[in-house]
Every structure is written in C-alpha cells, then in structure tokens.
Motif scaffolding. Structure first.
Motif, PDB file in Angstrom:
ATOM      1  N   GLY A 283       0.816  -1.215   0.000  1.00  0.00           N
ATOM      2  CA  GLY A 283       0.000   0.000   0.000  1.00  0.00           C
ATOM      3  C   GLY A 283       0.843   1.254   0.000  1.00  0.00           C
ATOM      4  O   GLY A 283       2.050   1.241  -0.295  1.00  0.00           O
ATOM      5  N   LYS A 284       0.213   2.366   0.336  1.00  0.00           N
ATOM      6  CA  LYS A 284       0.885   3.662   0.326  1.00  0.00           C
ATOM      7  C   LYS A 284       1.798   3.804   1.546  1.00  0.00           C
ATOM      8  O   LYS A 284       1.513   3.260   2.616  1.00  0.00           O
ATOM      9  N   THR A 285       2.880   4.541   1.356  1.00  0.00           N
ATOM     10  CA  THR A 285       3.870   4.719   2.416  1.00  0.00           C
ATOM     11  C   THR A 285       4.187   6.201   2.592  1.00  0.00           C
ATOM     12  O   THR A 285       3.843   7.037   1.765  1.00  0.00           O
ATOM     13  N   GLY A 286       4.882   6.494   3.687  1.00  0.00           N
ATOM     14  CA  GLY A 286       5.320   7.861   3.929  1.00  0.00           C
ATOM     15  C   GLY A 286       4.394   8.604   4.868  1.00  0.00           C
ATOM     16  O   GLY A 286       3.869   8.041   5.834  1.00  0.00           O
ATOM     17  N   PHE A 287       4.179   9.887   4.564  1.00  0.00           N
ATOM     18  CA  PHE A 287       3.360  10.747   5.407  1.00  0.00           C
ATOM     19  C   PHE A 287       2.011  11.005   4.747  1.00  0.00           C
ATOM     20  O   PHE A 287       1.902  11.037   3.520  1.00  0.00           O
ATOM     21  N   ILE A 288       0.997  11.222   5.572  1.00  0.00           N
ATOM     22  CA  ILE A 288      -0.354  11.379   5.053  1.00  0.00           C
ATOM     23  C   ILE A 288      -0.452  12.535   4.068  1.00  0.00           C
ATOM     24  O   ILE A 288      -1.070  12.412   3.001  1.00  0.00           O
ATOM     25  N   GLN A 289       0.165  13.670   4.386  1.00  0.00           N
ATOM     26  CA  GLN A 289       0.016  14.837   3.515  1.00  0.00           C
ATOM     27  C   GLN A 289       0.584  14.598   2.120  1.00  0.00           C
ATOM     28  O   GLN A 289       0.203  15.287   1.167  1.00  0.00           O
ATOM     29  N   GLN A 290       1.472  13.619   1.986  1.00  0.00           N
ATOM     30  CA  GLN A 290       2.017  13.315   0.662  1.00  0.00           C
ATOM     31  C   GLN A 290       0.983  12.679  -0.254  1.00  0.00           C
ATOM     32  O   GLN A 290       1.171  12.623  -1.472  1.00  0.00           O
ATOM     33  N   HIS A 291      -0.118  12.217   0.310  1.00  0.00           N
ATOM     34  CA  HIS A 291      -1.121  11.493  -0.470  1.00  0.00           C
ATOM     35  C   HIS A 291      -2.448  12.243  -0.573  1.00  0.00           C
ATOM     36  O   HIS A 291      -3.408  11.712  -1.132  1.00  0.00           O
ATOM     37  N   LEU A 292      -2.484  13.472  -0.068  1.00  0.00           N
ATOM     38  CA  LEU A 292      -3.679  14.291  -0.237  1.00  0.00           C
ATOM     39  C   LEU A 292      -3.716  14.847  -1.656  1.00  0.00           C
ATOM     40  O   LEU A 292      -2.681  15.178  -2.230  1.00  0.00           O
ATOM     41  N   ASP A 293      -4.898  14.943  -2.217  1.00  0.00           N
ATOM     42  CA  ASP A 293      -5.073  15.337  -3.613  1.00  0.00           C
ATOM     43  C   ASP A 293      -5.544  16.795  -3.658  1.00  0.00           C
ATOM     44  O   ASP A 293      -6.711  17.091  -3.409  1.00  0.00           O
ATOM     45  N   LYS A 294      -4.617  17.700  -4.006  1.00  0.00           N
ATOM     46  CA  LYS A 294      -4.953  19.119  -4.041  1.00  0.00           C
ATOM     47  C   LYS A 294      -6.074  19.406  -5.034  1.00  0.00           C
ATOM     48  O   LYS A 294      -7.013  20.153  -4.738  1.00  0.00           O
ATOM     49  N   ALA A 295      -5.979  18.826  -6.236  1.00  0.00           N
ATOM     50  CA  ALA A 295      -6.986  19.099  -7.269  1.00  0.00           C
ATOM     51  C   ALA A 295      -8.376  18.694  -6.806  1.00  0.00           C
ATOM     52  O   ALA A 295      -9.354  19.421  -7.006  1.00  0.00           O
ATOM     53  N   GLN A 296      -8.462  17.540  -6.153  1.00  0.00           N
ATOM     54  CA  GLN A 296      -9.758  17.074  -5.664  1.00  0.00           C
ATOM     55  C   GLN A 296     -10.285  17.974  -4.561  1.00  0.00           C
ATOM     56  O   GLN A 296     -11.470  18.345  -4.546  1.00  0.00           O
ATOM     57  N   LEU A 297      -9.426  18.360  -3.630  1.00  0.00           N
ATOM     58  CA  LEU A 297      -9.854  19.192  -2.511  1.00  0.00           C
ATOM     59  C   LEU A 297     -10.234  20.598  -2.966  1.00  0.00           C
ATOM     60  O   LEU A 297     -11.037  21.269  -2.306  1.00  0.00           O
ATOM     61  N   ALA A 298      -9.670  21.054  -4.062  1.00  0.00           N
ATOM     62  CA  ALA A 298      -9.962  22.396  -4.562  1.00  0.00           C
ATOM     63  C   ALA A 298     -11.298  22.466  -5.303  1.00  0.00           C
ATOM     64  O   ALA A 298     -11.797  23.563  -5.586  1.00  0.00           O
ATOM     65  N   GLU A 299     -11.883  21.317  -5.608  1.00  0.00           N
ATOM     66  CA  GLU A 299     -13.125  21.295  -6.393  1.00  0.00           C
ATOM     67  C   GLU A 299     -14.301  21.896  -5.648  1.00  0.00           C
ATOM     68  O   GLU A 299     -15.163  22.527  -6.248  1.00  0.00           O
ATOM     69  N   GLN A 300     -14.359  21.671  -4.346  1.00  0.00           N
ATOM     70  CA  GLN A 300     -15.480  22.199  -3.571  1.00  0.00           C
ATOM     71  C   GLN A 300     -15.088  22.335  -2.107  1.00  0.00           C
ATOM     72  O   GLN A 300     -14.088  21.766  -1.664  1.00  0.00           O
TER      73      GLN A 300
END
Length: 343
Positions: A283-300
């Motif tokens: 699965g995904k590794t590292g820190f949570i903020q590395q996997h947040l999706d700016k484009a998706q969060l900016a939609e609404q």
C-alpha cells in the motif's frame, strides 16, 4: 416529546440537557442548573451568544447589532431567542465555570474484555450499565479513565456511539512502559471497576453538510470510529475520505470494521498509509500529507477533521497552507501518546 441538547464550552466540558417542545434554550439550561451568561433576555445584547453545531433550531427576535447576517449564516444564535426543533449541539466560546455548571459526570464502569486488535493496540471494553441513565456524548469526544490501584487518569476517545446499555469501547495504544499499558498487560481482569469522567472535548462531529476528510494518526482513529458509526446511521451523508497513518503495518487495527463502512456509507473511501513499511507492504507509504489530492480538494468546500500526534496535525495544516487551499473548515485534536494528554 422533548429534545436532547448538548452544550459544549471552551474548557472542553459538555453538558446534556433536555429541552421541552416550545421551550427557549436559555430557560431549559437554567432549569437544569446551567446559568448561561445573560443581560437582556430580549435578543439585543448578544451576551448569551453561541453557535449551533448540529441540529435544527429557530430564533425569535435577534437585533442586527447582536448578530450580523454573516453571523446568522454561520449558525450563530442567542440562547434567549432559540427554540430547538430536533436533538442538537451548541458551542459557547467561554468556560463552563461562567455558567456555574459544576463538574462533568463521574461514574463507575466494569471491565468486560480487553481485545488485542494489533501488535500495539487494544480495545478496552467496559460496561457502565449500573449507571441509572444513559451516558451521552458526541461522536469524537473522550473520557478520562482512572487506572485501578493508582491515582493516575488517562484520556481516551470513545470508539463507539452512546447506547442504552452504556457499553463503551476505547482504543488504546500499548506503550512499552505506560501506566495504562502496564495495567492492561499485567493486572487487568474482567469484572474490575474503572471510574470514568465524561463527556469531554471540543473535537466532535458537526453537521455533515459538505465532503468530509478524516485524518487519523495511530490511536487517533478511535474518535473517527464513533463518527463513522454515527454517519452510518444517517440517511443523507456527503462523501467521506478517511486517511489512517501508522508507523508500521503491524500497527493497523480494526481493518475489517473500516472496510465495512464502505457498505454502510455510500460515498466512503479508506486509505491506510504506513510510515515505515516492510518489503511485503504493497500500500501507500510515507506521510499522510504526501497522499492528499490538491486538485480534488480544490473542487469544492470541505470539512477536515484531524486527530493524532501533534507533528502529524501540524504537517497537514502546513500542507494546506502551502497549497493555498482556503475553502474549508478544520477541526483538530492532538495528543501525546505517552500519556494521551489532549492539547
């Protein structure tokens, strides 16, 4: 039929009161020993101002000098003019001491089980059914537990919803040498009594009106289990994303329960993230903020809830600032895992 209303204050204490049909919120609070500050009782001075976090309410006269149009749009209210129309929660930005509200509830509970849910995490199950009334708390809030045979209290988020039987769950990280951890490993037995104080905390589920982003670090997951249980009972729920970060995949817990929310909450997605993964982790590794999706969060616009260690919360907040995202509300609770102290 009346309504159950939570009054939450800036010092983290919450008191539940019953409000009769057509009864003013202020009158109901005073009737039950919570003296919300007031001057005029006529909707003019603004002294009894609060904010409705969840629920339906109506206000009678509110002077424009007491609450602006923006205030009203943000669900700010005056207790002297408010009539609640459903179960609700209100926040007041001052200490409960100003209301002479007294102490939060302290009750005895009985250990019914200690369930090991990962190599480093256990769920403590207790039964407070001997208490004459149902224990009320808001999803995400916590209790202080008095560790048997000590004078040490530790704070843990409720991992389930309030229920008529007062059967409670707490997700607890097992530290190498912690007072609660040592108790659970060495001395805890079914039938023992544990005193608890509740409800506490200003980190709780608000009205779910727009997409939700839940970010949990370690046993910060506990607060979200109660929130997700609550959302699973609601008829209309916005999209919910849960990011769950741990140090090692062996720290992941309640996986079956988390995946099951996808069947109970229509727009639920779950992403575990491991900081120091083994070679077998896919699965995904590292820190949570590395996997947040700016484009998706900016939609609404969205609401973000964070619960976990301070470095994780600060890193996510910094990421939000760096991305110049602005249309969101953020609620957070950080704790030190060495003693589960809320900050």
């Amino acid at each position: 039929m009346g309504h159950s209303v939570a009054l939450n204050f800036a010092d983290g204490k919450t008191f539940f009161i019953s409000v009769n049909n057509d009864e003013l919120l202020l009158n109901a609070a005073i009737r039950q020993g919570i003296n919300i500050p007031l001057d005029c009782r006529e909707g003019v001075c603004g002294t009894c101002q609060g904010q409705c976090e969840t629920g339906i309410y109506e206000q009678e006269y509110v002077d424009e000098d007491a609450l602006s149009e923006r205030d009203l749009a943000e669900r700010k209210m005056l207790a002297c003019q408010t009539r609640v129309k459903s179960n609700a929660a209100f926040y007041f930005d001052h200490s409960s001491e100003l209301c002479n509200a007294g102490e939060t509830l302290k009750i005895a509970s009985t250990v019914t089980a200690v369930e090991l849910v990962s190599e480093t995490t256990a769920i403590l199950h207790v039964d407070a059914g001997d208490h004459k009334d149902q224990l009320h708390y808001l999803p995400g809030q916590y209790a202080r537990l008095l560790i048997p045979d000590t004078d040490e209290w530790r704070s843990y988020s409720f991992a389930n919803l309030p229920n008529a039987e007062n059967k409670l769950q707490f997700l607890i990280r097992l530290l190498p040498d912690g007072v609660m951890s040592n108790y659970l490993r060495d001395r805890c037995q079914v039938g023992q009594t544990i005193m608890l104080e509740a409800p506490l905390g200003s980190f709780y589920m608000r009205e779910a009106e727009r997409p939700l982003v839940f970010i949990a670090g370690g046993t910060g997951l506990s607060a979200f289990l109660g929130m997700l249980d609550h959302l699973a009972t609601q008829p209309h729920v916005p999209a919910v994303q849960l990011y769950y970060g741990v140090n090692s995949e062996t720290d992941l817990c309640e996986q079956q329960r988390l995946h099951a929310y996808a069947e109970r909450i229509p727009q639920f997605s779950y992403q575990p993230i491991v900081g120091k993964a083994s070679e077998t982790w896919t699965g995904k590794t590292g820190f949570i903020q590395q996997h947040l999706d700016k484009a998706q969060l900016a939609e609404q616009a969205f609401d973000m809830y964070l619960c976990g260690p301070p470095p994780m919360i600060e890193a996510v907040k910094q990421w939000l600032d760096d991305q110049a995202l602005t249309d969101y509300r953020i609620y957070s609770e950080k704790f030190l895992q060495s003693n589960n102290t809320r900050l």
